[in-house]
Design a protein around this motif. Sequence first.
Motif, PDB file in Angstrom:
ATOM      1  N   LEU A   1       0.986  -1.254  -0.112  1.00  0.00           N
ATOM      2  CA  LEU A   1      -0.092   0.062  -0.100  1.00  0.00           C
ATOM      3  C   LEU A   1       0.793   1.186   0.036  1.00  0.00           C
ATOM      4  O   LEU A   1       0.804   2.070  -0.883  1.00  0.00           O
ATOM      5  CB  LEU A   1      -0.974  -0.002   1.145  1.00  0.00           C
ATOM      6  N   GLY A   2       1.740   1.460   0.864  1.00  0.00           N
ATOM      7  CA  GLY A   2       2.676   2.503   0.883  1.00  0.00           C
ATOM      8  C   GLY A   2       3.557   2.594  -0.389  1.00  0.00           C
ATOM      9  O   GLY A   2       3.948   3.782  -0.874  1.00  0.00           O
ATOM     10  N   ARG A   3       4.107   1.497  -0.821  1.00  0.00           N
ATOM     11  CA  ARG A   3       4.941   1.629  -2.136  1.00  0.00           C
ATOM     12  C   ARG A   3       3.894   1.950  -3.352  1.00  0.00           C
ATOM     13  O   ARG A   3       4.553   2.629  -4.260  1.00  0.00           O
ATOM     14  CB  ARG A   3       5.483   0.069  -2.268  1.00  0.00           C
ATOM     15  N   THR A   4       2.727   1.267  -3.299  1.00  0.00           N
ATOM     16  CA  THR A   4       1.965   1.514  -4.555  1.00  0.00           C
ATOM     17  C   THR A   4       1.492   3.098  -4.608  1.00  0.00           C
ATOM     18  O   THR A   4       1.347   3.862  -5.516  1.00  0.00           O
ATOM     19  CB  THR A   4       0.838   0.517  -4.730  1.00  0.00           C
ATOM     20  N   TRP A   5       0.922   3.554  -3.452  1.00  0.00           N
ATOM     21  CA  TRP A   5       0.184   4.718  -3.540  1.00  0.00           C
ATOM     22  C   TRP A   5       0.529   5.824  -2.857  1.00  0.00           C
ATOM     23  O   TRP A   5       0.612   6.995  -3.146  1.00  0.00           O
ATOM     24  CB  TRP A   5      -1.291   4.549  -2.803  1.00  0.00           C
ATOM     25  N   PHE A   6       1.773   5.710  -1.825  1.00  0.00           N
ATOM     26  CA  PHE A   6       2.316   6.691  -1.147  1.00  0.00           C
ATOM     27  C   PHE A   6       3.592   6.907  -1.297  1.00  0.00           C
ATOM     28  O   PHE A   6       4.287   7.634  -0.912  1.00  0.00           O
ATOM     29  CB  PHE A   6       2.117   6.517   0.310  1.00  0.00           C
ATOM     30  N   GLY A   7       4.316   6.124  -2.152  1.00  0.00           N
ATOM     31  CA  GLY A   7       5.799   6.326  -2.478  1.00  0.00           C
ATOM     32  C   GLY A   7       6.237   7.554  -3.164  1.00  0.00           C
ATOM     33  O   GLY A   7       5.851   7.668  -4.307  1.00  0.00           O
ATOM     34  N   LYS A   8       7.325   8.089  -2.613  1.00  0.00           N
ATOM     35  CA  LYS A   8       7.957   9.212  -3.272  1.00  0.00           C
ATOM     36  C   LYS A   8       8.898   8.727  -4.110  1.00  0.00           C
ATOM     37  O   LYS A   8       9.386   7.468  -4.102  1.00  0.00           O
ATOM     38  CB  LYS A   8       8.477  10.004  -2.282  1.00  0.00           C
ATOM     39  N   ARG A   9       8.994   9.287  -5.293  1.00  0.00           N
ATOM     40  CA  ARG A   9       9.859   9.120  -6.614  1.00  0.00           C
ATOM     41  C   ARG A   9       9.715   7.771  -7.029  1.00  0.00           C
ATOM     42  O   ARG A   9      10.482   7.134  -7.774  1.00  0.00           O
ATOM     43  CB  ARG A   9      11.348   8.861  -6.100  1.00  0.00           C
ATOM     44  N   ARG A  10       8.604   7.099  -6.921  1.00  0.00           N
ATOM     45  CA  ARG A  10       8.283   5.971  -7.282  1.00  0.00           C
ATOM     46  C   ARG A  10       6.987   5.908  -8.340  1.00  0.00           C
ATOM     47  O   ARG A  10       6.107   6.713  -8.208  1.00  0.00           O
ATOM     48  CB  ARG A  10       7.830   4.891  -6.124  1.00  0.00           C
ATOM     49  N   ILE A  11       7.370   5.462  -9.679  1.00  0.00           N
ATOM     50  CA  ILE A  11       6.411   5.636 -10.651  1.00  0.00           C
ATOM     51  C   ILE A  11       5.483   4.416 -10.553  1.00  0.00           C
ATOM     52  O   ILE A  11       5.676   3.338 -10.569  1.00  0.00           O
ATOM     53  CB  ILE A  11       7.122   5.483 -11.967  1.00  0.00           C
ATOM     54  N   ARG A  12       4.125   4.800 -10.361  1.00  0.00           N
ATOM     55  CA  ARG A  12       3.104   3.765 -10.256  1.00  0.00           C
ATOM     56  C   ARG A  12       2.666   3.490 -11.534  1.00  0.00           C
ATOM     57  O   ARG A  12       1.946   4.156 -12.264  1.00  0.00           O
ATOM     58  CB  ARG A  12       2.015   4.370  -9.370  1.00  0.00           C
ATOM     59  N   THR A  13       2.804   2.186 -11.828  1.00  0.00           N
ATOM     60  CA  THR A  13       2.336   1.767 -13.299  1.00  0.00           C
ATOM     61  C   THR A  13       1.029   1.088 -13.029  1.00  0.00           C
ATOM     62  O   THR A  13       0.522   0.781 -12.076  1.00  0.00           O
ATOM     63  CB  THR A  13       3.298   0.702 -13.987  1.00  0.00           C
ATOM     64  N   ARG A  14       0.191   1.012 -14.179  1.00  0.00           N
ATOM     65  CA  ARG A  14      -1.153   0.572 -14.255  1.00  0.00           C
ATOM     66  C   ARG A  14      -1.061  -1.045 -13.602  1.00  0.00           C
ATOM     67  O   ARG A  14      -1.907  -1.403 -12.742  1.00  0.00           O
ATOM     68  CB  ARG A  14      -2.002   0.560 -15.509  1.00  0.00           C
ATOM     69  N   ASN A  15      -0.143  -1.670 -14.146  1.00  0.00           N
ATOM     70  CA  ASN A  15      -0.042  -2.949 -13.603  1.00  0.00           C
ATOM     71  C   ASN A  15      -0.046  -3.362 -12.159  1.00  0.00           C
ATOM     72  O   ASN A  15      -0.371  -4.000 -11.343  1.00  0.00           O
ATOM     73  CB  ASN A  15       0.996  -3.827 -14.427  1.00  0.00           C
ATOM     74  N   LEU A  16       0.948  -2.145 -11.633  1.00  0.00           N
ATOM     75  CA  LEU A  16       1.220  -2.179 -10.056  1.00  0.00           C
ATOM     76  C   LEU A  16       0.059  -1.950  -9.571  1.00  0.00           C
ATOM     77  O   LEU A  16      -0.458  -2.525  -8.386  1.00  0.00           O
ATOM     78  CB  LEU A  16       2.180  -1.238  -9.660  1.00  0.00           C
ATOM     79  N   ALA A  17      -0.913  -1.059  -9.683  1.00  0.00           N
ATOM     80  CA  ALA A  17      -2.003  -0.690  -9.132  1.00  0.00           C
ATOM     81  C   ALA A  17      -3.280  -1.977  -9.381  1.00  0.00           C
ATOM     82  O   ALA A  17      -3.865  -2.382  -8.242  1.00  0.00           O
ATOM     83  CB  ALA A  17      -2.697   0.504  -9.801  1.00  0.00           C
ATOM     84  N   ILE A  18      -3.067  -2.560 -10.236  1.00  0.00           N
ATOM     85  CA  ILE A  18      -3.981  -3.796 -10.621  1.00  0.00           C
ATOM     86  C   ILE A  18      -3.569  -4.897  -9.589  1.00  0.00           C
ATOM     87  O   ILE A  18      -4.663  -5.558  -8.991  1.00  0.00           O
ATOM     88  CB  ILE A  18      -3.886  -4.285 -12.161  1.00  0.00           C
ATOM     89  N   ASN A  19      -2.253  -5.100  -9.538  1.00  0.00           N
ATOM     90  CA  ASN A  19      -1.514  -6.145  -8.648  1.00  0.00           C
ATOM     91  C   ASN A  19      -2.260  -5.844  -7.413  1.00  0.00           C
ATOM     92  O   ASN A  19      -2.499  -6.639  -6.473  1.00  0.00           O
ATOM     93  CB  ASN A  19      -0.283  -6.364  -8.740  1.00  0.00           C
TER      94      ASN A  19
END
Length: 149
Positions: A69-87
Motif C-alpha cells: 500500500l505504501g509503495r504503490t500509493w504513497f511512495g515518493k519518487r516511485r512511478i506507479r504503473t497501471r499493472n502495479l495498481a492492478i496487482n
Amino acid sequence: MKTETHTSRFSITSAIFDVLDPIPFGFFVGALIFDILYSNTYTVLWVKAAAWLISIGLVFAIIPQLINLGRTWFGKRRIRTRNLAINFWLQVVAIVAALFNAFVHSRDAYATMPAGVWLSVLTVLAMVIGRIVLAADYVVYKEVSHGQA
C-alpha cells in the motif's frame, strides 16, 4: 559543480516485503488443496487443516500488503504503473476472499462446502493473476546487435 546523489532501491521495508510476500500464497494454495481433498473424502481433518492454513495465511498477508500500500500509493519518487495498481487491488480481493473463507471455515465441517472451495479458488486465482500482471512490468526487452559494437 552540482553533485547528484542517488538513493538506493534497498530499504528495510523492501526486504520485509520480499521475504513475507510469497508466504501467504503457499498457505492459500495449501488450503485449496486441503479443501479439494475434503470435498472428495469428507475427512474432517482436511477442512480443519485448511482453516488453519487460511488463518495463518491471512496473518502473513497483512504486513506485505500494508508495505505494498505504501509503495504503490504513497511512495515518493516511485512511478506507479497501471499493472502495479492492478496487482494491489487483486491482492486486496484475495485477502478479502480469504477473510470470508476463514469465516466459512469456522463453521461445521459439513457446512463449509462448496463455499470453502470456491473462496479458496478465488483467493488463489486473484493472487496468481496479480503476479502475472505484475510480471509484465519486470520484462525488459533488449535489442540484440548482431556483430555491431
